[in-house]
Scaffold this motif. Structure first.
Motif, PDB file in Angstrom:
ATOM      1  N   ALA A 145      25.564 -83.347 100.761  1.00  0.00           N
ATOM      2  CA  ALA A 145      26.715 -83.582 101.786  1.00  0.00           C
ATOM      3  C   ALA A 145      27.847 -82.826 101.472  1.00  0.00           C
ATOM      4  O   ALA A 145      28.234 -82.849 100.322  1.00  0.00           O
ATOM      5  CB  ALA A 145      26.949 -85.204 101.473  1.00  0.00           C
ATOM      6  N   ILE A 146      27.980 -82.105 102.540  1.00  0.00           N
ATOM      7  CA  ILE A 146      29.243 -81.153 102.179  1.00  0.00           C
ATOM      8  C   ILE A 146      30.476 -81.834 103.520  1.00  0.00           C
ATOM      9  O   ILE A 146      30.333 -82.147 104.415  1.00  0.00           O
ATOM     10  CB  ILE A 146      28.889 -79.843 102.886  1.00  0.00           C
ATOM     11  CG1 ILE A 146      27.843 -79.184 101.998  1.00  0.00           C
ATOM     12  CG2 ILE A 146      30.379 -78.918 102.741  1.00  0.00           C
ATOM     13  CD1 ILE A 146      27.330 -77.852 102.439  1.00  0.00           C
ATOM     14  N   VAL A 147      31.605 -82.062 102.572  1.00  0.00           N
ATOM     15  CA  VAL A 147      32.486 -82.698 103.309  1.00  0.00           C
ATOM     16  C   VAL A 147      33.661 -81.616 103.624  1.00  0.00           C
ATOM     17  O   VAL A 147      34.288 -81.128 102.868  1.00  0.00           O
ATOM     18  CB  VAL A 147      33.608 -83.789 102.427  1.00  0.00           C
ATOM     19  CG1 VAL A 147      34.676 -84.152 103.402  1.00  0.00           C
ATOM     20  CG2 VAL A 147      32.647 -84.738 101.849  1.00  0.00           C
ATOM     21  N   GLY A 148      33.476 -81.311 104.964  1.00  0.00           N
ATOM     22  CA  GLY A 148      34.412 -80.371 105.752  1.00  0.00           C
ATOM     23  C   GLY A 148      33.683 -79.072 106.363  1.00  0.00           C
ATOM     24  O   GLY A 148      32.491 -78.398 105.419  1.00  0.00           O
ATOM     25  N   GLY A 149      33.834 -78.694 107.232  1.00  0.00           N
ATOM     26  CA  GLY A 149      32.955 -77.576 108.257  1.00  0.00           C
ATOM     27  C   GLY A 149      33.764 -76.495 108.488  1.00  0.00           C
ATOM     28  O   GLY A 149      33.461 -75.809 109.377  1.00  0.00           O
ATOM     29  N   GLY A 150      34.696 -76.113 107.510  1.00  0.00           N
ATOM     30  CA  GLY A 150      35.319 -74.858 107.625  1.00  0.00           C
ATOM     31  C   GLY A 150      34.632 -73.734 107.085  1.00  0.00           C
ATOM     32  O   GLY A 150      33.499 -73.741 107.189  1.00  0.00           O
ATOM     33  N   LEU A 151      35.325 -72.747 106.674  1.00  0.00           N
ATOM     34  CA  LEU A 151      34.507 -71.340 106.061  1.00  0.00           C
ATOM     35  C   LEU A 151      33.690 -71.838 104.833  1.00  0.00           C
ATOM     36  O   LEU A 151      32.595 -71.299 104.860  1.00  0.00           O
ATOM     37  CB  LEU A 151      35.397 -70.372 105.774  1.00  0.00           C
ATOM     38  CG  LEU A 151      36.584 -69.730 106.991  1.00  0.00           C
ATOM     39  CD1 LEU A 151      37.273 -68.683 106.479  1.00  0.00           C
ATOM     40  CD2 LEU A 151      35.842 -69.271 108.078  1.00  0.00           C
ATOM     41  N   ALA A 152      34.534 -72.268 104.078  1.00  0.00           N
ATOM     42  CA  ALA A 152      33.450 -72.667 102.934  1.00  0.00           C
ATOM     43  C   ALA A 152      32.599 -73.521 102.773  1.00  0.00           C
ATOM     44  O   ALA A 152      31.398 -73.354 102.289  1.00  0.00           O
ATOM     45  CB  ALA A 152      34.474 -73.185 101.644  1.00  0.00           C
ATOM     46  N   GLY A 153      32.636 -74.624 103.538  1.00  0.00           N
ATOM     47  CA  GLY A 153      31.583 -75.778 103.927  1.00  0.00           C
ATOM     48  C   GLY A 153      30.421 -75.030 104.643  1.00  0.00           C
ATOM     49  O   GLY A 153      29.314 -75.232 104.216  1.00  0.00           O
ATOM     50  N   SER A 154      30.936 -74.163 105.684  1.00  0.00           N
ATOM     51  CA  SER A 154      29.665 -73.671 106.768  1.00  0.00           C
ATOM     52  C   SER A 154      28.997 -72.517 105.849  1.00  0.00           C
ATOM     53  O   SER A 154      27.651 -72.545 106.032  1.00  0.00           O
ATOM     54  CB  SER A 154      30.469 -73.092 107.730  1.00  0.00           C
ATOM     55  OG  SER A 154      30.885 -74.254 108.559  1.00  0.00           O
ATOM     56  N   ALA A 155      29.854 -72.094 104.917  1.00  0.00           N
ATOM     57  CA  ALA A 155      29.074 -70.907 104.334  1.00  0.00           C
ATOM     58  C   ALA A 155      28.277 -71.290 103.174  1.00  0.00           C
ATOM     59  O   ALA A 155      26.967 -70.933 103.038  1.00  0.00           O
ATOM     60  CB  ALA A 155      30.014 -69.824 103.370  1.00  0.00           C
TER      61      ALA A 155
END
Length: 369
Positions: free
Chosen positions: A7-17
């Motif tokens: 589970a990744i909390v956050g869909g910005g650059l780091a989360g999406s990468a």
């Protein structure tokens, strides 16, 4: 209760990468992004050559997306101005656009992207989204400069690390915009610094890092802060004073912990990992934050895919980012205080060849990644 793998909390650059790299390796990964649609974020919107390579290696064409090239640096400090070529060709691109493209890439790779999903808390083996509970094998915090309740990063230990981040897009007149083309303008003032870069459609991005003390001295008023900056650095007045602001108010984020390093803190629980600004926060003047988010996502995905430990991940992060962070902090320190700004600006004017060297110093070295 439903269950997910990573589970990744956050869909910005780091989360999406991170999601893209894990999904491409066949992992079950779900991204929980609180915003229902892409939006602007407090960010310099500057991609170093290493960041450009990361994005292009994922399959995106920055030119097709309308990214703007940047190849010159202009420094304003101590009443002086000095400019010179960057030792590399970088790009600027709106975060809302790049975030959306990277989420789409992650989704096509097989990641489950859940927009409008606000995670309110995490614990061992589960997340909470309001009243909903979701089981997870592991949790990755990729929630940028904002902390999740219960999992706050350590506070900076020095007053010089306490900064407010502000961002505004402007539409200057044609003459001013022509002077900004292909150039990043870095302005140091009493209490912080501002970066101005050209964007698409005749607009520019202004990002400001200001100490809490200086922000309070301006009565926490953005217009007053801009007047202070324009007084000390008159060359930015055509943007900050005369340019048309695109939004009714600036984007803001408080207590940015510049200098924070996850590898310097005690290791967290085995099920919890951090990436992007949750792992390391470099001074914005470096122009390396977006690049670190992208590289960090790839490093974390590789570590998880190979079943390595958090200690191994900390070594990878330190090897890639410790040098640029230390050098960026040293540069920021050179311009803190009127006397230091005066001396540093005199040196920069006397030896303009130092500018490209300093710009190169804060990049992530290719051999480290």
């Amino acid at each position: 209760m439903s269950r997910v793998g990573t589970a990744i909390v956050g869909g910005g650059l780091a989360g999406s990468a991170t999601a893209f790299a894990l999904a491409r390796r066949g992992h079950d990964v779900t991204v929980f992004e609180r915003d229902p649609s892409p939006r602007d974020r407090v960010c310099g919107e500057f991609l170093s050559p290493e960041g450009c390579r990361e994005v292009e290696a994922m399959g995106l064409d920055l030119g097709r997306l309308g990214a703007e090239p940047v190849s010159r640096l202009r420094l304003l400090a101590g009443g002086r101005s000095v400019s010179g070529p960057l030792p590399f060709r970088a790009m600027t691109i709106p975060r809302r656009l790049l975030d959306a493209e990277l989420r789409s890439l992650a989704a096509r790779a097989g990641a489950d992207i859940r927009l409008g999903a606000r995670v309110t808390s995490v614990g061992e083996g589960e997340l909470r989204l309001g009243g909903e509970r979701i089981a997870a094998d592991r949790v990755v915090l990729a929630n940028g400069k904002l902390d999740l309740r219960g999992w706050k990063r350590p506070d900076p230990t020095n007053e010089r690390h306490h900064h407010i981040g502000l961002k505004m897009h402007y539409r200057p007149d044609a003459e001013t915009m022509a002077g900004l083309r292909d150039t990043i303008l870095l302005c140091f003032f009493d209490g912080g610094y501002a970066g101005i870069v050209p964007m698409d459609a005749g607009t520019c991005n202004v990002s400001i890092a200001v100490t809490r003390r200086a922000w309070n001295a301006c009565d926490r008023d953005y217009a007053q802060l801009c007047r202070v900056i324009a007084t000390e650095c008159p060359d930015v007045a055509p943007v900050l004073r005369d340019g048309a602001a695109i939004w009714p108010r600036p984007l803001a984020v408080g207590q940015v912990p510049y200098g924070y390093r996850a590898w310097a803190a005690p290791t967290g629980p085995d099920w919890l990992w951090r990436v992007g600004d949750q792992a390391a926060v470099i001074p914005s003047l470096s122009g390396t934050g977006m690049t670190m988010a992208l590289i960090g996502g790839r490093l974390l995905a590789t570590c998880l895919d190979e079943g390595r430990s958090q200690a191994d991940y900390a070594i990878d992060l330190r090897r890639a980012f410790a040098g640029p962070m230390w050098r960026a902090e040293s540069v920021a320190l050179l311009f803190q205080g009127a006397r230091r700004r005066l001396v540093a600006s005199r040196i920069a004017v006397r030896f303009p060849g130092l500018l490209p060297r300093v710009a190169r110093m804060t990049r992530v070295a290719p051999e480290a990644i």
